[in-house]
Design a protein around this motif. Structure first.
Motif, short mmCIF file in Angstrom:
data_model
loop_
_atom_site.label_atom_id
_atom_site.label_comp_id
_atom_site.label_asym_id
_atom_site.label_seq_id
_atom_site.Cartn_x
_atom_site.Cartn_y
_atom_site.Cartn_z
N PHE A 145 29.95 15.00 14.54
CA PHE A 145 30.17 13.88 13.63
C PHE A 145 31.66 13.70 13.33
O PHE A 145 32.20 12.60 13.44
N PHE A 146 32.35 14.81 13.01
CA PHE A 146 33.75 14.69 12.62
C PHE A 146 34.67 14.49 13.83
O PHE A 146 35.57 13.64 13.80
N VAL B 93 40.52 -2.87 10.63
CA VAL B 93 39.16 -2.69 11.19
C VAL B 93 38.18 -2.63 10.03
O VAL B 93 38.38 -1.87 9.08
N ILE C 185 27.85 13.48 4.04
CA ILE C 185 27.82 14.67 4.92
C ILE C 185 28.88 15.68 4.48
O ILE C 185 28.61 16.89 4.43
N VAL D 132 28.14 19.47 3.40
CA VAL D 132 28.79 20.65 4.02
C VAL D 132 29.35 21.57 2.92
O VAL D 132 29.15 22.79 2.94
N PHE E 194 19.66 20.88 4.91
CA PHE E 194 20.96 20.24 5.09
C PHE E 194 20.79 18.74 5.35
O PHE E 194 21.51 17.92 4.78
N MET F 268 38.57 6.96 15.80
CA MET F 268 39.75 6.43 15.11
C MET F 268 40.90 6.23 16.10
O MET F 268 41.62 5.25 16.06
N VAL G 38 40.20 3.17 18.03
CA VAL G 38 40.34 1.94 17.26
C VAL G 38 41.80 1.66 16.90
O VAL G 38 42.26 0.53 17.00
N MET H 78 34.99 -1.58 8.28
CA MET H 78 33.98 -0.51 8.39
C MET H 78 32.78 -0.84 7.49
O MET H 78 32.98 -1.23 6.33
N ILE I 99 27.47 18.87 13.16
CA ILE I 99 28.54 18.55 12.20
C ILE I 99 29.88 18.35 12.92
O ILE I 99 30.55 17.32 12.71
#
Lengths: 69, 734
Positions: free
Chosen positions: B436-437, A12, A25, A29, A51, B444, B447, A14, B433
């Motif tokens: 997002f993760f 795939v 990100i 964090v 942030f 994933m 996919v 990306m 946050i």
């Protein structure tokens, strides 16, 4: 000038911006955790916006140094 | 059988799944079943059914057939609302969006207000936005899509309800029993301590701790009526009695509070000499409470009430100073009330376990005045404004910017917004946050794993594992985000096409939606819980100050003043629970100086203060004798002003150190009042014939309520001095 290269993960492709954003990100964090730990977050007026700014800055830095997008 | 085998067999026999594991298995199973059915029947967008299961499981307000039925009614309402709005405004987008926002406001309001049917209104809200977000070009398409969405949502609800009803059904009867047993034990202990002949500092400390427990049990019992499992047949059969039990316990707690206020005025006299049989009287009440506890606990308590009389040594009573006589009159009335209430509690406990006694109607609630019924809850109004603006602006984002997610901007923000409106403590910033993760993680799976699946069995196994892990290992916002991840990323159709760009765009959409909700949640309160707590505490003291000021006026209150009093009383009654909800959201790691224990003491201080203010207001509205001395009136008015000043100081600065000031003020006021009443003993003797026992009780209840309020304030002051309010103003990354 660096040419943007797509990342092939398991077949795939990306976009490099996605990879840079993920790294940006994650770094933000980690940075926020350390700022909390050393009591430095108190110097900011509004941490949520800081942030967002940190994430953008780190994404741009990664794009500039490691993953051109 | 070898020793090892015996140990293994024992372990298997002892193995029990935790309630959390059972819950996770039930949700995962329901999710798999609905997907299989929808795929097998080749319905339009089969993942809609899974979405319904996941949404309901996140809000597990009720898991019975009746609640399942209510949810279905919610879907039908949503379908009609959706079609009606499409009919009214098919070509006028502003009208369409305004009506959609209004529907969301209405359902959110009902969800907050009508706790018994909140599931129905939740479904009516989220199912309607789900129908508005469908792709449709003609009115026939709209009708088909709305119908399919309704059918699949109903199927999701039915399957989920059947699974939860038939597999490990939940009942909170044990929670109700546990809380009631704890409450009654605490009340029996309180009575023993309150009327104890020697009040040592140790007794005072134990009394304070037991009163704290009593408050917690009362709050817990009230919440348990709306908790998961409360709607099962076993609980519903006797719900009226459970509510009566709660109501009687509240009355008993108030009576004990007044008794405690009254007994603190009897410190200088020998109570056992006035009531020679006080010990037997007290023991009988305690015995009844303990019997009620045993009956509820295991049905083994003795259901027997013996009549007890409060014998008074009238000769000794007459010889006391007028202030002490007044103090005793009040305590006597409370002891008699406690006796009646204990009898009713025992009878109620007996009715709860006796299946032959049934009650269709719940215990009658206290009648509210028109003013109390009409006053608005500021936080509810904010919630309505929030959901309306959120829905409207989310639609504007779609129309004017058309970001990734497109028309789904009309779906996710109002759906999550409903939860935020009901629970403003839900930290939406903490969603960005994890979103997002977690969403990237499910992307994933979409996919790399899903394209390799070749059968419905494999797909079901994947769904089961994902949903089980989410409901077993995650909680709070992580659970919400992960569930949205599964329903929006792992969607399956019979003709499946994998599109990485589309799925990645949906991740951006989800993250942007959470950020959008976070920004708008400022309308409700600061999303930083420590700030919200401080703000609500200030609001609490503002209301206390206003109430003190409004109640001081002697003239008869007009309509506006009655509204003001009702509003501030409502604030004083409801704010402690709201403050408690926000306190739970504070991360103690970020603010180590304010430990959870200190916060717990603060909450208890506020709750006790509320109880004392309520008692003070009630005492102020009681009819008082016309012969009340003007010096007494002046002293009480001075006391009132002093309390108002203290509340104002707390409103201006929550960290004010006032405990020693309040304590010395209290001593001064008590001494002055005692002096005033004793100085005019001749006048009181003269008036004795014209002042009834009730008036005497009312007068001392009023004095006692001032006393009790001052004591609660001292207790709060000592607690708040230990809290570092400045520490909570510090900025941190949440």
């Amino acid at each position: 000038m660096s040419v943007p290269i797509e990342f092939n993960i398991g077949g795939v492709y990306m976009p490099p911006l996605l990879i840079a954003a993920v790294l940006g990100i994650v770094t933000a964090v980690v940075a926020a955790r350390y700022l909390n730990k050393y009591n430095l977050a108190r110097h900011f007026y509004y941490p949520p916006l800081v942030f967002v700014a940190l994430s953008t800055i780190f994404t741009v830095i990664y794009g500039w140094l490691i993953v051109p997008f | 059988m070898t020793h090892l085998e015996a140990v293994k067999a024992e372990a298997v026999k002892e193995f029990h799944l935790s309630p959390k594991a059972k819950e996770a298995i039930k949700v995962a199973l329901a999710y798999c079943i609905v997907n299989i059915i929808a795929l097998k029947l080749d319905w339009m967008n089969p993942y809609w059914a899974g979405f319904a299961v996941a949404q309901i499981a996140l809000f597990p307000g009720g898991q019975s057939l009746r609640m399942g039925g209510l949810r279905i009614v919610g879907v039908i309402l949503a379908m009609f609302a959706c079609l009606l709005i499409y009919t009214i405004a098919p070509q006028d987008r502003w009208m369409f969006i305004s009506l959609a926002a209004m529907w969301m406001m209405f359902t959110t309001y009902m969800m907050i207000k009508d706790q018994k049917h909140s599931y129905l209104w939740n479904v009516a809200g989220f199912a309607a936005v789900a129908m508005w977000a469908i792709v449709a070009d003609t009115s026939v398409d709209v009708f088909h899509a709305a119908l399919y969405r309704a059918i699949e949502t109903i199927m999701g609800i039915v399957v989920y309800t059947l699974v939860t009803v038939f597999i490990w059904p939940d009942s909170n009867v044990s929670t109700l029993k546990k809380l009631s047993v704890g409450l009654t034990s605490a009340q029996a202990k309180i009575l023993g301590l309150v009327s104890s002949s020697t009040i040592t500092p140790e007794v005072k400390k134990t009394l304070k701790a037991t009163a704290a427990q009593e408050l917690q049990f009362l709050g817990g019992l009230k919440q348990a009526f709306f908790a998961k499992g409360a709607e099962t047949y076993e609980v519903q059969q006797s719900i009226g009695f459970w509510q009566e039990y709660h109501s009687l316990s509240v009355q008993l707690a108030q009576s004990f509070n007044r008794l405690n206020n009254g007994f603190s005025g009897l410190e200088n006299i020998d109570i056992d000499k006035i009531v020679p049989g006080l010990d037997q009287y007290r023991q009988e009440i305690i015995r009844r409470l303990e019997s009620a506890r045993d009956i509820i606990s295991d049905g083994a308590g003795e259901y027997k009430t013996e009549f007890v009389n409060l014998d008074i040594n009238e000769a000794y009573l007459q010889s006391l100073a007028p202030f002490d006589t007044l103090a005793f009159t009040s305590s006597r009335q409370e002891l008699e009330k406690a006796e009646i209430l204990s009898r009713k509690i025992l009878e109620c406990a007996h009715n709860i376990v006796d299946e032959s006694v049934s009650r269709e109607v719940a215990a009658p609630e206290k009648q509210q005045s028109i003013y109390e019924r009409l006053i608005p809850d500021l936080d509810h109004l904010r919630s309505l404004g929030f959901i309306g603006v959120l829905t409207f602006l989310a639609a504007c984002v779609w129309i004017f910017f058309d970001p990734p997610g497109h028309r789904y901007w009309l779906l996710l923000p109002p759906t999550v917004g409903m939860m935020v409106a009901v629970m403003p403590q839900m930290k939406t910033n903490a969603m960005v946050i994890p979103a997002f993760f977690l969403l990237s993680f499910f992307l994933m799976i979409y996919v790399f794993v899903m394209p390799g699946l070749t059968s419905i069995a494999q797909l079901s196994a994947l769904y089961f594992i994902c949903i089980f892990c989410i409901f077993y290992f995650l909680s709070g916002v992580y659970q919400v985000v992960a569930v949205i991840g599964v329903v929006s990323k792992l969607m399956a159709n019979n003709e499946q096409v994998y599109n990485f760009a589309g799925a990645a765009n949906m991740v951006i959409w989800s993250v942007s939606c959470y950020a959008f909700i976070y920004i708008l949640s400022y309308m409700l309160n600061s999303p930083r819980p420590q700030r919200a707590l401080a703000r609500l505490t200030r609001r609490y003291f503002r209301s206390a100050e206003c109430l003190m000021s409004e109640m001081r006026h002697n003239e008869k209150p007009g309509v506006i003043r009655k509204f003001k009093i009702a509003f501030h009383r409502y604030e004083i009654r409801t704010l402690p629970l709201k403050i408690k909800s926000w306190s739970k959201a504070i991360n103690p790691k970020h603010f180590p100086e304010n430990t959870p224990d200190k916060i717990g003491d603060l909450l208890l201080g506020i709750a006790t203060l509320s109880q004392s203010i309520e008692e003070w207001v009630s005492s102020n509205t009681l009819p008082q004798t016309k012969h009340l001395l003007s010096e007494t009136k002046q002293e009480l008015s001075k006391w009132n002003r002093g309390l108002e000043r203290i509340f104002r100081d707390y409103h201006n600065d929550l960290g004010s150190a006032l405990s020693s000031q309040v304590e010395s003020d209290l001593k001064n006021h008590i001494a002055t009042l005692e002096d005033v009443i004793n100085r005019h003993s001749g006048y009181i003797e003269e008036m004795k014939a014209s002042v009834s026992d009730q008036e005497k009780e009312n007068l001392f209840r009023l004095v006692g309520s001032y006393h009790g309020l001052s004591l609660s304030l001292i207790s709060y002051a000592s607690v708040t001095e230990r809290i570092s309010w400045k520490h909570w103003e510090k900025e941190v990354f949440a």
